[in-house]
Design a protein around this motif. Structure first.
Motif, PDB file in Angstrom:
ATOM      1  N   ASP A 132       0.819  -1.211   0.000  1.00  9.99           N
ATOM      2  CA  ASP A 132       0.000   0.000   0.000  1.00  9.99           C
ATOM      3  C   ASP A 132       0.855   1.264   0.000  1.00  9.99           C
ATOM      4  OD1 ASP A 132      -2.306  -1.514  -0.008  1.00  9.99           O
ATOM      5  OD2 ASP A 132      -2.709  -1.245   2.138  1.00  9.99           O
ATOM      6  N   ILE A 133       1.898   1.292   0.823  1.00  8.97           N
ATOM      7  CA  ILE A 133       2.733   2.490   0.857  1.00  8.97           C
ATOM      8  C   ILE A 133       3.529   2.624  -0.445  1.00  8.97           C
ATOM      9  CG2 ILE A 133       4.834   1.661   2.032  1.00  8.97           C
ATOM     10  CD1 ILE A 133       4.475   4.270   3.823  1.00  8.97           C
ATOM     11  N   MET A 134       3.913   1.501  -1.047  1.00 12.57           N
ATOM     12  CA  MET A 134       4.603   1.566  -2.327  1.00 12.57           C
ATOM     13  C   MET A 134       3.674   2.058  -3.439  1.00 12.57           C
ATOM     14  SD  MET A 134       7.743   1.011  -1.876  1.00 12.57           S
ATOM     15  CE  MET A 134       8.208   0.932  -3.593  1.00 12.57           C
ATOM     16  N   LEU A 135       2.406   1.701  -3.400  1.00 13.74           N
ATOM     17  CA  LEU A 135       1.445   2.225  -4.374  1.00 13.74           C
ATOM     18  C   LEU A 135       1.309   3.738  -4.224  1.00 13.74           C
ATOM     19  CD1 LEU A 135      -1.291  -0.559  -4.270  1.00 13.74           C
ATOM     20  CD2 LEU A 135       0.207   0.005  -6.202  1.00 13.74           C
ATOM     21  N   PHE A 136       1.279   4.209  -2.977  1.00 15.92           N
ATOM     22  CA  PHE A 136       1.259   5.651  -2.727  1.00 15.92           C
ATOM     23  C   PHE A 136       2.499   6.315  -3.315  1.00 15.92           C
ATOM     24  CE2 PHE A 136       3.085   8.992  -0.062  1.00 15.92           C
ATOM     25  CZ  PHE A 136       2.164  10.014  -0.282  1.00 15.92           C
ATOM     26  N   LEU A 137       3.670   5.719  -3.076  1.00 16.92           N
ATOM     27  CA  LEU A 137       4.915   6.298  -3.580  1.00 16.92           C
ATOM     28  C   LEU A 137       4.963   6.299  -5.108  1.00 16.92           C
ATOM     29  CD1 LEU A 137       7.475   4.852  -1.025  1.00 16.92           C
ATOM     30  CD2 LEU A 137       6.471   7.153  -1.077  1.00 16.92           C
ATOM     31  N   GLN A 138       4.429   5.258  -5.732  1.00 17.22           N
ATOM     32  CA  GLN A 138       4.395   5.224  -7.191  1.00 17.22           C
ATOM     33  C   GLN A 138       3.510   6.352  -7.721  1.00 17.22           C
ATOM     34  OE1 GLN A 138       4.048   1.415  -9.059  1.00 17.22           O
ATOM     35  NE2 GLN A 138       3.133   2.279 -10.887  1.00 17.22           N
ATOM     36  N   GLU A 139       2.369   6.560  -7.097  1.00 10.74           N
ATOM     37  CA  GLU A 139       1.480   7.656  -7.503  1.00 10.74           C
ATOM     38  C   GLU A 139       2.165   9.010  -7.279  1.00 10.74           C
ATOM     39  OE1 GLU A 139      -2.604   9.453  -5.757  1.00 10.74           O
ATOM     40  OE2 GLU A 139      -2.654   7.314  -6.246  1.00 10.74           O
ATOM     41  N   TYR A 140       2.855   9.154  -6.152  1.00  8.53           N
ATOM     42  CA  TYR A 140       3.581  10.383  -5.831  1.00  8.53           C
ATOM     43  C   TYR A 140       4.672  10.639  -6.879  1.00  8.53           C
ATOM     44  CZ  TYR A 140       6.024  13.787  -2.851  1.00  8.53           C
ATOM     45  OH  TYR A 140       6.622  14.910  -2.350  1.00  8.53           O
ATOM     46  N   ALA A 141       5.412   9.599  -7.246  1.00  6.49           N
ATOM     47  CA  ALA A 141       6.463   9.722  -8.248  1.00  6.49           C
ATOM     48  C   ALA A 141       5.871  10.107  -9.603  1.00  6.49           C
ATOM     49  CB  ALA A 141       7.254   8.420  -8.362  1.00  6.49           C
ATOM     50  N   THR A 142       4.758   9.522  -9.963  1.00 10.12           N
ATOM     51  CA  THR A 142       4.098   9.836 -11.227  1.00 10.12           C
ATOM     52  C   THR A 142       3.654  11.298 -11.254  1.00 10.12           C
ATOM     53  OG1 THR A 142       3.356   7.545 -11.475  1.00 10.12           O
ATOM     54  CG2 THR A 142       2.167   9.217 -12.746  1.00 10.12           C
ATOM     55  N   LYS A 143       3.032  11.758 -10.168  1.00  7.95           N
ATOM     56  CA  LYS A 143       2.566  13.149 -10.095  1.00  7.95           C
ATOM     57  C   LYS A 143       3.719  14.141 -10.159  1.00  7.95           C
ATOM     58  CE  LYS A 143      -1.712  12.400  -7.575  1.00  7.95           C
ATOM     59  NZ  LYS A 143      -2.430  12.577  -6.296  1.00  7.95           N
ATOM     60  N   ASN A 144       4.918  13.708  -9.753  1.00 10.50           N
ATOM     61  CA  ASN A 144       6.088  14.577  -9.756  1.00 10.50           C
ATOM     62  C   ASN A 144       6.997  14.328 -10.962  1.00 10.50           C
ATOM     63  OD1 ASN A 144       6.273  16.357  -7.175  1.00 10.50           O
ATOM     64  ND2 ASN A 144       5.391  14.393  -6.524  1.00 10.50           N
ATOM     65  N   ASN A 145       6.453  13.648 -11.970  1.00 10.48           N
ATOM     66  CA  ASN A 145       7.153  13.416 -13.241  1.00 10.48           C
ATOM     67  C   ASN A 145       8.491  12.693 -13.076  1.00 10.48           C
ATOM     68  OD1 ASN A 145       5.121  14.743 -14.838  1.00 10.48           O
ATOM     69  ND2 ASN A 145       5.905  16.661 -13.991  1.00 10.48           N
ATOM     70  N   CYS A 146       8.533  11.750 -12.163  1.00  6.08           N
ATOM     71  CA  CYS A 146       9.748  10.953 -11.962  1.00  6.08           C
ATOM     72  C   CYS A 146       9.789   9.814 -12.977  1.00  6.08           C
ATOM     73  CB  CYS A 146       9.783  10.375 -10.550  1.00  6.08           C
ATOM     74  SG  CYS A 146       9.918  11.635  -9.264  1.00  6.08           S
ATOM     75  N   GLN A 147      10.985   9.491 -13.420  1.00  6.45           N
ATOM     76  CA  GLN A 147      11.159   8.381 -14.357  1.00  6.45           C
ATOM     77  C   GLN A 147      11.309   7.052 -13.618  1.00  6.45           C
ATOM     78  OE1 GLN A 147      13.982   9.200 -17.439  1.00  6.45           O
ATOM     79  NE2 GLN A 147      13.878   7.130 -18.279  1.00  6.45           N
ATOM     80  N   TYR A 148      11.877   7.093 -12.416  1.00 11.39           N
ATOM     81  CA  TYR A 148      12.126   5.878 -11.645  1.00 11.39           C
ATOM     82  C   TYR A 148      11.808   6.091 -10.171  1.00 11.39           C
ATOM     83  CZ  TYR A 148      15.016   4.306 -15.591  1.00 11.39           C
ATOM     84  OH  TYR A 148      15.464   3.935 -16.823  1.00 11.39           O
ATOM     85  N   ILE A 149      11.650   4.976  -9.489  1.00 14.14           N
ATOM     86  CA  ILE A 149      11.734   4.910  -8.035  1.00 14.14           C
ATOM     87  C   ILE A 149      12.972   4.076  -7.751  1.00 14.14           C
ATOM     88  CG2 ILE A 149      10.707   4.061  -5.897  1.00 14.14           C
ATOM     89  CD1 ILE A 149       7.960   4.387  -7.211  1.00 14.14           C
ATOM     90  N   ALA A 150      13.841   4.575  -6.883  1.00 12.72           N
ATOM     91  CA  ALA A 150      15.093   3.874  -6.588  1.00 12.72           C
ATOM     92  C   ALA A 150      15.257   3.733  -5.085  1.00 12.72           C
ATOM     93  CB  ALA A 150      16.273   4.650  -7.172  1.00 12.72           C
ATOM     94  N   LEU A 151      15.981   2.693  -4.686  1.00 15.87           N
ATOM     95  CA  LEU A 151      16.296   2.475  -3.281  1.00 15.87           C
ATOM     96  C   LEU A 151      17.511   1.584  -3.168  1.00 15.87           C
ATOM     97  CD1 LEU A 151      15.335  -0.654  -2.455  1.00 15.87           C
ATOM     98  CD2 LEU A 151      13.105   0.403  -2.513  1.00 15.87           C
ATOM     99  N   GLU A 152      18.077   1.522  -1.983  1.00 18.77           N
ATOM    100  CA  GLU A 152      19.139   0.575  -1.657  1.00 18.77           C
ATOM    101  C   GLU A 152      18.637  -0.284  -0.515  1.00 18.77           C
ATOM    102  OE1 GLU A 152      22.622   2.812  -0.673  1.00 18.77           O
ATOM    103  OE2 GLU A 152      22.893   3.508  -2.719  1.00 18.77           O
ATOM    104  N   SER A 153      19.151  -1.490  -0.435  1.00 19.68           N
ATOM    105  CA  SER A 153      18.734  -2.407   0.620  1.00 19.68           C
ATOM    106  C   SER A 153      19.946  -3.212   1.071  1.00 19.68           C
ATOM    107  CB  SER A 153      17.647  -3.343   0.087  1.00 19.68           C
ATOM    108  OG  SER A 153      17.192  -4.210   1.089  1.00 19.68           O
ATOM    109  N   GLY A 154      20.102  -3.343   2.372  1.00 22.67           N
ATOM    110  CA  GLY A 154      21.227  -4.086   2.924  1.00 22.67           C
ATOM    111  C   GLY A 154      21.279  -5.520   2.403  1.00 22.67           C
ATOM    112  N   LEU A 155      22.483  -6.022   2.199  1.00 27.02           N
ATOM    113  CA  LEU A 155      22.667  -7.366   1.645  1.00 27.02           C
ATOM    114  C   LEU A 155      21.963  -8.446   2.469  1.00 27.02           C
ATOM    115  CD1 LEU A 155      26.457  -7.097   0.726  1.00 27.02           C
ATOM    116  CD2 LEU A 155      24.502  -7.066  -0.848  1.00 27.02           C
ATOM    117  N   GLN A 156      21.862  -8.240   3.776  1.00 21.71           N
ATOM    118  CA  GLN A 156      21.275  -9.236   4.661  1.00 21.71           C
ATOM    119  C   GLN A 156      19.747  -9.258   4.632  1.00 21.71           C
ATOM    120  OE1 GLN A 156      22.395  -6.288   5.515  1.00 21.71           O
ATOM    121  NE2 GLN A 156      21.085  -5.421   7.079  1.00 21.71           N
TER     122      GLN A 156
END
Length: 130
Positions: free
Chosen positions: A73-97
């Motif tokens: 649900d929060i990722m769907l919100f972020l995707q909508e937020y990114a779309t409204k702000n004309n972002c091409q990608y959503i990016a993140l880093e995640s620890g190897l573990q």
């Protein structure tokens, strides 16, 4: 946030948050009734490889609420937020573990694993090793 960033004290969180907010950091919470179930700390950035993108610095669902749909649900919100702000990608880093998180990113929300992230502590270290 304490579940994700276990090393933070309240004081260090508030101090860092103040600086991060000045740099464009925003923190969003997903509530169920009066209880936070998930958090996302983000900013919108532009660089040569991700173009204009929404960067997720912090993403956590409470341990009691995992696999309950709040992360999606929060990722769907972020995707909508990114779309409204004309972002091409959503990016993140995640620890190897964090294998469960990686499965979530790849299998549930269709993120691509496309690089490694490296860092080097600079305080008291030389650039080259012998």
């Amino acid at each position: 946030m304490k579940e994700l960033r276990t090393d933070l004290t309240l004081d260090s969180f508030l101090c860092l948050f103040d600086v991060m907010e000045q740099e464009g950091y925003e923190l969003y919470a997903l509530y169920d009734e009066d209880t936070i179930q998930a958090l996302a700390g983000i900013t919108i950035k532009t660089n040569f490889y991700n173009k204009k993108h929404l960067y997720i610095y912090d993403l956590v669902t409470t341990s009691k609420a995992r696999s309950s749909g709040y992360g999606k649900d929060i990722m769907l919100f972020l995707q909508e937020y990114a779309t409204k702000n004309n972002c091409q990608y959503i990016a993140l880093e995640s620890g190897l573990q964090r294998l469960d998180a990686h499965r979530f990113y790849e299998d549930k929300i269709n993120f691509d694993k496309f690089c490694y992230s490296f860092r080097k502590e600079v305080i008291g270290n030389s650039l080259l090793t012998k």
